[in-house]
Motif scaffolding. Structure first.
Motif, PDB file in Angstrom:
ATOM      1  N   GLU A 143      18.530 -19.429 -44.340  1.00 16.03           N
ATOM      2  CA  GLU A 143      17.479 -18.631 -43.747  1.00 16.03           C
ATOM      3  C   GLU A 143      18.015 -17.041 -43.749  1.00 16.03           C
ATOM      4  OE1 GLU A 143      17.739 -19.977 -39.678  1.00 16.03           O
ATOM      5  OE2 GLU A 143      16.930 -21.955 -40.262  1.00 16.03           O
ATOM      6  N   ARG A 144      19.100 -16.723 -43.777  1.00 21.39           N
ATOM      7  CA  ARG A 144      19.697 -15.332 -43.888  1.00 21.39           C
ATOM      8  C   ARG A 144      19.285 -14.703 -45.358  1.00 21.39           C
ATOM      9  NH1 ARG A 144      24.635 -17.229 -42.052  1.00 21.39           N
ATOM     10  NH2 ARG A 144      25.671 -17.175 -43.962  1.00 21.39           N
ATOM     11  N   VAL A 145      19.556 -15.507 -46.263  1.00 17.61           N
ATOM     12  CA  VAL A 145      18.954 -15.176 -47.802  1.00 17.61           C
ATOM     13  C   VAL A 145      17.488 -14.760 -47.473  1.00 17.61           C
ATOM     14  CG1 VAL A 145      18.689 -15.747 -49.857  1.00 17.61           C
ATOM     15  CG2 VAL A 145      20.956 -16.099 -49.106  1.00 17.61           C
ATOM     16  N   GLU A 146      16.750 -15.757 -47.027  1.00 21.68           N
ATOM     17  CA  GLU A 146      15.194 -15.592 -46.888  1.00 21.68           C
ATOM     18  C   GLU A 146      14.857 -14.348 -46.195  1.00 21.68           C
ATOM     19  OE1 GLU A 146      11.516 -15.626 -47.752  1.00 21.68           O
ATOM     20  OE2 GLU A 146      13.005 -16.716 -48.996  1.00 21.68           O
ATOM     21  N   ARG A 147      15.636 -14.249 -45.103  1.00 21.45           N
ATOM     22  CA  ARG A 147      15.245 -12.904 -44.414  1.00 21.45           C
ATOM     23  C   ARG A 147      15.451 -11.633 -45.039  1.00 21.45           C
ATOM     24  NH1 ARG A 147      17.699 -15.661 -39.695  1.00 21.45           N
ATOM     25  NH2 ARG A 147      19.493 -14.594 -40.298  1.00 21.45           N
ATOM     26  N   ARG A 148      16.637 -11.591 -45.788  1.00 18.64           N
ATOM     27  CA  ARG A 148      16.853 -10.369 -46.551  1.00 18.64           C
ATOM     28  C   ARG A 148      16.046 -10.244 -47.708  1.00 18.64           C
ATOM     29  NH1 ARG A 148      22.325 -11.920 -48.831  1.00 18.64           N
ATOM     30  NH2 ARG A 148      22.770 -12.150 -46.649  1.00 18.64           N
ATOM     31  N   ARG A 149      15.343 -11.365 -48.227  1.00 18.49           N
ATOM     32  CA  ARG A 149      14.363 -11.136 -49.394  1.00 18.49           C
ATOM     33  C   ARG A 149      13.153 -10.665 -48.744  1.00 18.49           C
ATOM     34  NH1 ARG A 149      15.266 -16.750 -52.700  1.00 18.49           N
ATOM     35  NH2 ARG A 149      17.201 -16.154 -53.662  1.00 18.49           N
ATOM     36  N   GLN A 150      12.792 -11.171 -47.732  1.00 18.59           N
ATOM     37  CA  GLN A 150      11.546 -10.781 -46.794  1.00 18.59           C
ATOM     38  C   GLN A 150      11.677  -9.137 -46.557  1.00 18.59           C
ATOM     39  OE1 GLN A 150      10.584 -12.471 -42.995  1.00 18.59           O
ATOM     40  NE2 GLN A 150       8.530 -12.029 -43.570  1.00 18.59           N
ATOM     41  N   ALA A 160      -1.438  -4.858 -49.211  1.00 12.99           N
ATOM     42  CA  ALA A 160      -1.435  -6.234 -49.576  1.00 12.99           C
ATOM     43  C   ALA A 160      -0.038  -6.977 -49.407  1.00 12.99           C
ATOM     44  CB  ALA A 160      -1.880  -6.626 -50.876  1.00 12.99           C
ATOM     45  N   ILE A 161       0.927  -6.489 -49.926  1.00 15.45           N
ATOM     46  CA  ILE A 161       2.211  -7.056 -49.600  1.00 15.45           C
ATOM     47  C   ILE A 161       2.572  -6.884 -48.061  1.00 15.45           C
ATOM     48  CG2 ILE A 161       4.875  -6.302 -50.040  1.00 15.45           C
ATOM     49  CD1 ILE A 161       3.787  -5.043 -52.511  1.00 15.45           C
ATOM     50  N   PHE A 162       2.251  -5.808 -47.511  1.00 17.83           N
ATOM     51  CA  PHE A 162       2.677  -6.267 -45.893  1.00 17.83           C
ATOM     52  C   PHE A 162       1.834  -7.395 -45.080  1.00 17.83           C
ATOM     53  CE2 PHE A 162       4.007  -1.735 -45.726  1.00 17.83           C
ATOM     54  CZ  PHE A 162       4.958  -1.985 -45.117  1.00 17.83           C
ATOM     55  N   VAL A 163       0.606  -7.416 -45.573  1.00 19.83           N
ATOM     56  CA  VAL A 163      -0.527  -8.539 -45.061  1.00 19.83           C
ATOM     57  C   VAL A 163       0.213  -9.763 -45.562  1.00 19.83           C
ATOM     58  CG1 VAL A 163      -2.593  -9.639 -45.353  1.00 19.83           C
ATOM     59  CG2 VAL A 163      -2.225  -7.205 -44.891  1.00 19.83           C
ATOM     60  N   ARG A 164       0.511 -10.198 -46.714  1.00 17.68           N
ATOM     61  CA  ARG A 164       1.130 -11.348 -47.350  1.00 17.68           C
ATOM     62  C   ARG A 164       2.542 -11.455 -46.553  1.00 17.68           C
ATOM     63  NH1 ARG A 164       5.180 -12.898 -50.929  1.00 17.68           N
ATOM     64  NH2 ARG A 164       5.018 -14.561 -51.953  1.00 17.68           N
ATOM     65  N   GLU A 165       3.247 -10.647 -46.222  1.00 17.40           N
ATOM     66  CA  GLU A 165       4.611 -10.880 -45.622  1.00 17.40           C
ATOM     67  C   GLU A 165       4.267 -11.322 -44.068  1.00 17.40           C
ATOM     68  OE1 GLU A 165       7.609 -11.364 -46.792  1.00 17.40           O
ATOM     69  OE2 GLU A 165       6.534 -11.200 -48.796  1.00 17.40           O
ATOM     70  N   TYR A 166       3.279 -10.750 -43.495  1.00 20.12           N
ATOM     71  CA  TYR A 166       3.026 -11.001 -42.024  1.00 20.12           C
ATOM     72  C   TYR A 166       2.301 -12.255 -41.881  1.00 20.12           C
ATOM     73  CZ  TYR A 166       5.279  -6.826 -40.612  1.00 20.12           C
ATOM     74  OH  TYR A 166       6.240  -5.860 -40.400  1.00 20.12           O
ATOM     75  N   ILE A 167       1.515 -12.961 -42.948  1.00 23.09           N
ATOM     76  CA  ILE A 167       0.711 -14.139 -42.781  1.00 23.09           C
ATOM     77  C   ILE A 167       1.607 -15.240 -43.378  1.00 23.09           C
ATOM     78  CG2 ILE A 167      -1.319 -12.860 -42.552  1.00 23.09           C
ATOM     79  CD1 ILE A 167      -2.172 -13.977 -45.303  1.00 23.09           C
ATOM     80  N   ARG A 168       2.698 -14.936 -43.938  1.00 25.26           N
ATOM     81  CA  ARG A 168       3.689 -16.171 -44.628  1.00 25.26           C
ATOM     82  C   ARG A 168       4.028 -17.069 -43.819  1.00 25.26           C
ATOM     83  NH1 ARG A 168       7.391 -14.398 -49.335  1.00 25.26           N
ATOM     84  NH2 ARG A 168       7.630 -16.455 -50.170  1.00 25.26           N
ATOM     85  N   LYS A 169       3.857 -18.558 -44.210  1.00 23.40           N
ATOM     86  CA  LYS A 169       4.350 -19.433 -43.386  1.00 23.40           C
ATOM     87  C   LYS A 169       5.792 -19.746 -43.585  1.00 23.40           C
ATOM     88  CE  LYS A 169       0.401 -19.395 -40.999  1.00 23.40           C
ATOM     89  NZ  LYS A 169       0.386 -18.480 -39.890  1.00 23.40           N
ATOM     90  N   ASP A 170       6.144 -19.789 -44.767  1.00 23.51           N
ATOM     91  CA  ASP A 170       7.513 -20.460 -45.027  1.00 23.51           C
ATOM     92  C   ASP A 170       8.739 -19.847 -44.544  1.00 23.51           C
ATOM     93  OD1 ASP A 170       6.123 -19.313 -47.635  1.00 23.51           O
ATOM     94  OD2 ASP A 170       8.379 -18.966 -47.592  1.00 23.51           O
ATOM     95  N   ARG A 216      11.131  -7.333 -49.498  1.00 18.21           N
ATOM     96  CA  ARG A 216       9.681  -7.452 -49.961  1.00 18.21           C
ATOM     97  C   ARG A 216       8.970  -6.145 -49.202  1.00 18.21           C
ATOM     98  NH1 ARG A 216      10.531 -12.967 -50.681  1.00 18.21           N
ATOM     99  NH2 ARG A 216       9.695 -13.275 -48.679  1.00 18.21           N
ATOM    100  N   ILE A 217       9.414  -6.205 -47.986  1.00 20.83           N
ATOM    101  CA  ILE A 217       8.707  -5.484 -47.005  1.00 20.83           C
ATOM    102  C   ILE A 217       8.883  -3.937 -47.149  1.00 20.83           C
ATOM    103  CG2 ILE A 217       8.739  -4.626 -44.548  1.00 20.83           C
ATOM    104  CD1 ILE A 217       8.687  -7.418 -43.792  1.00 20.83           C
ATOM    105  N   ALA A 218      10.203  -3.627 -47.859  1.00 21.40           N
ATOM    106  CA  ALA A 218      10.751  -2.275 -48.167  1.00 21.40           C
ATOM    107  C   ALA A 218       9.971  -2.016 -49.356  1.00 21.40           C
ATOM    108  CB  ALA A 218      12.035  -2.357 -48.256  1.00 21.40           C
ATOM    109  N   ALA A 219       9.717  -2.855 -50.296  1.00 12.41           N
ATOM    110  CA  ALA A 219       8.931  -2.533 -51.635  1.00 12.41           C
ATOM    111  C   ALA A 219       7.670  -1.965 -51.147  1.00 12.41           C
ATOM    112  CB  ALA A 219       9.156  -3.863 -52.386  1.00 12.41           C
TER     113      ALA A 219
END
Length: 174
Positions: free
Chosen positions: A90-97, A164-174, A100-103
């Motif tokens: 979970e920590r790794v996934e939060r870091r990756r997210q 599009a990157i922001f929208v993808r991250e906010y509607i992401r379900k996994d 992605r948001i920073a990018a």
């Protein structure tokens, strides 16, 4: 005590012969005999059936007394959301997210920068000249004549990619 010995003890407590137990499990009497002597081991499904027939847990059948008496330490359960491995993932996934948001923010900023730069350049050019195409005006001519229209269009596309990157991250379900 081994598994075969525990099967024999439980079978005898129930008052069953090897043949009677074999019928209940749909195996041969020789199979039950091989289990009890330790020549063979029952399949997992048969261990579950044996535990049910004897009215004991599979742990009681499979584990010896020393294992049963040991202080119970809970192993890591891959389905337990509180396990250390799950928390690490979970920590790794939060870091990756977060990355992605920073990018996305960086790409968004580049898009805004390109749009502003093209508009400023076109405005600067329009302010320095008296010549323009009549249909476009000084500012429109500055965009088209200097080639800034391509910078402007690319700025819009990069800006939309950031959105599009922001929208993808906010509607992401996994």
């Amino acid at each position: 005590m081994r598994l075969g010995e525990r099967i024999a003890v439980c079978r005898k407590k129930m008052g069953w012969s090897q043949e009677a137990l074999a019928e209940k499990l749909s195996v041969s009497r020789q199979t039950v005999s091989r289990w009890e002597t330790g020549e063979a081991l029952p399949d997992v499904e048969k261990v579950v059936l044996l535990a049910g027939l004897f009215g004991v847990t599979t742990d009681a059948l499979l584990l010896d007394e020393a294992s049963a008496e040991r202080k119970e330490t809970s192993p890591i359960n891959v389905f337990d959301s509180n396990s250390p491995e799950e928390k690490r993932l979970e920590r790794v996934e939060r870091r990756r997210q977060g990355l992605r948001i920073a990018a996305g923010a960086f790409i968004l900023a580049i898009g805004i920068g390109l749009i502003i730069a093209s508009l400023v350049w076109a405005g600067w050019w329009a302010g320095k000249t008296d010549w323009w195409y009549t249909n476009y005006g000084a500012f429109g001519t500055g965009l088209l004549y200097t080639g800034d229209v391509w910078v402007f269009i690319n700025g819009i596309l990069v800006f939309l990619a950031g959105i599009a990157i922001f929208v993808r991250e906010y509607i992401r379900k996994d």
